[in-house]
Design a protein around this motif. Structure first.
Motif, short mmCIF file in Angstrom:
data_model
loop_
_atom_site.label_atom_id
_atom_site.label_comp_id
_atom_site.label_asym_id
_atom_site.label_seq_id
_atom_site.Cartn_x
_atom_site.Cartn_y
_atom_site.Cartn_z
N HIS A 166 23.07 36.97 37.72
CA HIS A 166 22.99 35.56 38.10
C HIS A 166 21.75 35.36 38.96
CE1 HIS A 166 23.81 31.59 39.57
NE2 HIS A 166 24.11 31.99 40.79
N TYR A 190 27.05 33.57 33.74
CA TYR A 190 28.47 33.26 33.78
C TYR A 190 29.27 34.56 33.87
CZ TYR A 190 32.87 30.90 32.88
OH TYR A 190 34.15 30.42 33.00
N THR A 191 30.34 34.54 34.60
CA THR A 191 30.98 35.76 35.07
C THR A 191 31.58 36.64 33.97
OG1 THR A 191 32.44 36.51 36.85
CG2 THR A 191 33.24 34.70 35.47
N HIS A 251 27.12 39.53 38.88
CA HIS A 251 28.10 38.44 38.96
C HIS A 251 29.27 38.69 38.02
CE1 HIS A 251 29.39 34.17 39.41
NE2 HIS A 251 28.68 34.25 40.50
N ARG A 252 29.58 39.93 37.75
CA ARG A 252 30.68 40.27 36.84
C ARG A 252 32.03 39.88 37.44
NH1 ARG A 252 32.72 46.33 36.43
NH2 ARG A 252 34.48 46.10 35.02
N MET A 253 32.86 39.25 36.63
CA MET A 253 34.15 38.77 37.09
C MET A 253 34.97 39.91 37.70
SD MET A 253 37.12 36.67 35.02
CE MET A 253 37.85 38.08 34.20
N THR A 312 32.19 41.68 41.45
CA THR A 312 30.90 41.36 42.05
C THR A 312 30.72 42.06 43.39
OG1 THR A 312 30.76 39.22 40.94
CG2 THR A 312 29.49 39.47 42.95
N GLU A 330 35.69 35.85 46.25
CA GLU A 330 35.32 35.55 44.86
C GLU A 330 36.04 36.47 43.88
OE1 GLU A 330 31.26 36.12 42.19
OE2 GLU A 330 31.08 35.53 44.29
N ASP A 331 36.03 37.77 44.18
CA ASP A 331 36.66 38.73 43.27
C ASP A 331 38.17 38.57 43.21
OD1 ASP A 331 34.26 39.88 42.58
OD2 ASP A 331 34.47 41.62 43.89
#
Length: 524
Positions: free
Chosen positions: A126, A139-140, A192-194, A197, A513-514
């Protein structure tokens, strides 16, 4: 998303009782007001501060150029580096370095960055602050699977327990296309991996991307060796020198998230600047431009100079997250939350040659109370000044807004675990929480339980109000991340221009976020 009246919205900031009544109380509402997170203590002796020189990340050269675009290649790979003197630390690095190389671009000139993934897990890149088409926004679930072919499906663990039918998945590499139709600014790129991150960025996947333009070039600001990018992070180190991080699944392949004690955020006891612990920069007795990025997972800083310059007003702020301010502001100290950037000028000519000036963290204690040091080593010719006007910023006011949306950020449940939610729901990649029309101006109103730095992809915004009052002294300019204190409410206004497609907004405390604190919007 439920609608609140403006009066009701701001009433939610009236204290802990109001938050509990509104159902907004998080797991540790009554923790420290300074920052949200739990301290990890290193298992190795920490070095004395101010012993290593400040490294400056290398500027990446393009592999090809044509009339409209610059092309770059970056390999994401594992390597070991010396961060603490005498210890070898495994990292995941862009080009095998931490931070990754800096990309410098011209506004309006496309940058095409090919990322090759030689790591053992999927990744996503990202460009934080980029005005980017959705297919390149990071996008994640738009995964780049490892080049070795160890992952062949779209599934990668995580809290949703589902696949994303709209994910754009590639094997081994991807070209990210950045048109960069935006003002000169300090951007950064990161994983930015779902659901993963936090540990990926913690292991090293972050770097600067600077945009320059003719407006900024025309200003007599400090430049060349008097312009210093400063990526501030905090880390903890294990007995073997590795970065200590409390992942539930240390392989980062199946179960997401951190051990329960660290749900609120992971704080390290070693402060790094550009990957070096408490470094020293030798400077001339002249003005210097400091591009400051808080790339920590969860730690907030309140930066100040010790000793302060005669008369105070240590920092002259010339820019915010996404470029120059309209006119400069002066500060004695500067709070900065994860993902925020501040473009500052410090006049070291106000100190005698030989002075040692420490950048301190007023929110820190012990090893985290100091960040780095400047040594005023010599006199030199001053060739810069700060003009009265810096940039023109499009005015946005309430009358222009077509829609007002309300979002609450608070603790919640992810199955049988503690987690974080937006509007009472954890993240789901297939759910769209807002559909702004391309070109429309909207007001988004946020209310929080704990500290949450809230980031919107695609757009920049202006802070309209904080706690029902005028914006604060650090809210000026084009922002893409706004920090909220416990129980606070903020309104932002933005124009959704640029591109159609699916984008994200989320808390930039990476553990939050994670653990579910993300949502989607789609420009239509």
């Amino acid at each position: 998303m439920s609608r609140l009246s403006r009066r009701r919205f701001f009433s939610l900031t009236g204290g802990a009782g109001a938050l509990f009544a509104a159902g907004l109380a998080g797991p540790r509402l009554f923790g420290s007001a300074a920052t949200s997170g739990e301290l990890l203590t290193s298992k190795v002796p920490l070095p004395a501060p101010f012993q290593v020189p400040l490294p400056i990340p290398a500027v990446l050269a393009p592999i090809a150029r044509d009339a409209d675009a610059d092309r770059y290649e970056i390999v994401q790979r594992q390597t070991t580096v010396e961060i603490l003197p005498g210890l070898r630390t495994p990292i995941w690095g862009y080009q095998g370095t931490f931070p990754g190389p800096t990309i410098e671009s011209r506004s309006g000139r496309t940058a095409i960055v090919r990322h090759r993934n030689e790591l053992p897990v999927p990744t996503v890149v990202h460009l934080h602050g980029g005005r980017t088409p959705s297919e390149s926004d990071g996008y994640t679930t738009d995964l780049v699977l490892p080049a070795g072919g160890t992952h062949t499906t779209h599934s990668h663990g995580g809290h949703t327990g589902m696949q994303d039918p709209h994910a754009r998945v590639t094997q081994g590499m991807r070209d990210y296309v950045y048109p960069l139709q935006q003002h000169a600014s300090t951007l950064w790129y990161h994983d930015h991996r779902m659901d993963f991150t936090g540990p990926a960025v913690y292991r090293g996947l972050a770097g600067f991307h600077l945009i320059r333009d003719t407006e900024e070039d025309a200003l007599p600001l400090p430049h060349s060796e008097r312009e210093l990018p400063l990526m501030i992070t905090d880390r903890a180190f294990a007995e073997d020198g590795s970065m200590h991080y409390p992942s539930v699944d240390r392989s980062l392949t199946t179960v997401h998230g951190v051990e329960d004690s660290y749900i609120e955020g992971v704080l390290g006891d070693v402060i790094l600047v550009n990957g070096a612990p408490w470094p020293v920069a030798e400077v001339s007795a002249t003005r210097h431009r400091l591009r400051v990025l808080n790339a920590s997972n969860a730690r907030r800083y309140d930066l100040a100079l010790d000793p302060p310059p005669p008369g105070g007003q240590a920092f002259t702020q010339i820019g915010s997250d996404q470029g120059l301010l309209d006119t400069s502001r002066v500060h004695d100290h500067l709070p900065i939350a994860p993902a925020e950037r501040y473009d500052l000028v410090v006049d070291f000519g106000r100190y005698p040659v030989g002075s040692e000036v420490t950048l301190i963290n007023r929110l820190g204690t012990g090893s985290t109370a100091q960040v780095m040091r400047f040594r005023v080593a010599r006199r030199d010719k001053e060739d810069s000044h700060i003009p009265d006007r810096l940039s023109e910023i499009e005015p946005l006011d309430r009358a222009q807004a077509t829609v007002t949306r309300d979002f609450s950020f608070r603790g919640g449940r992810l199955g049988d675990r503690h987690g974080w939610t937006i509007g009472g729901r954890p993240y789901a990649p297939s759910r769209i929480d807002a559909r702004p029309r391309l070109g429309d101006v909207e007001i988004w109103r946020f209310v929080v339980d704990l500290h949450h730095p809230i980031h919107l992809h695609l757009v920049n915004f202006r802070v309209l109000s904080r706690g029902g009052r005028a914006p604060g002294p650090y809210d000026a300019g084009r922002k893409d991340t706004v920090d909220l204190r416990p129980g606070e409410a903020v309104e932002v206004i933005t124009r959704f221009d640029g591109y159609r497609g699916r984008y994200m907004f989320h808390c930039h405390n990476l553990e939050h976020e994670d653990m579910g604190m993300m949502a989607n919007f789609e420009t239509i």
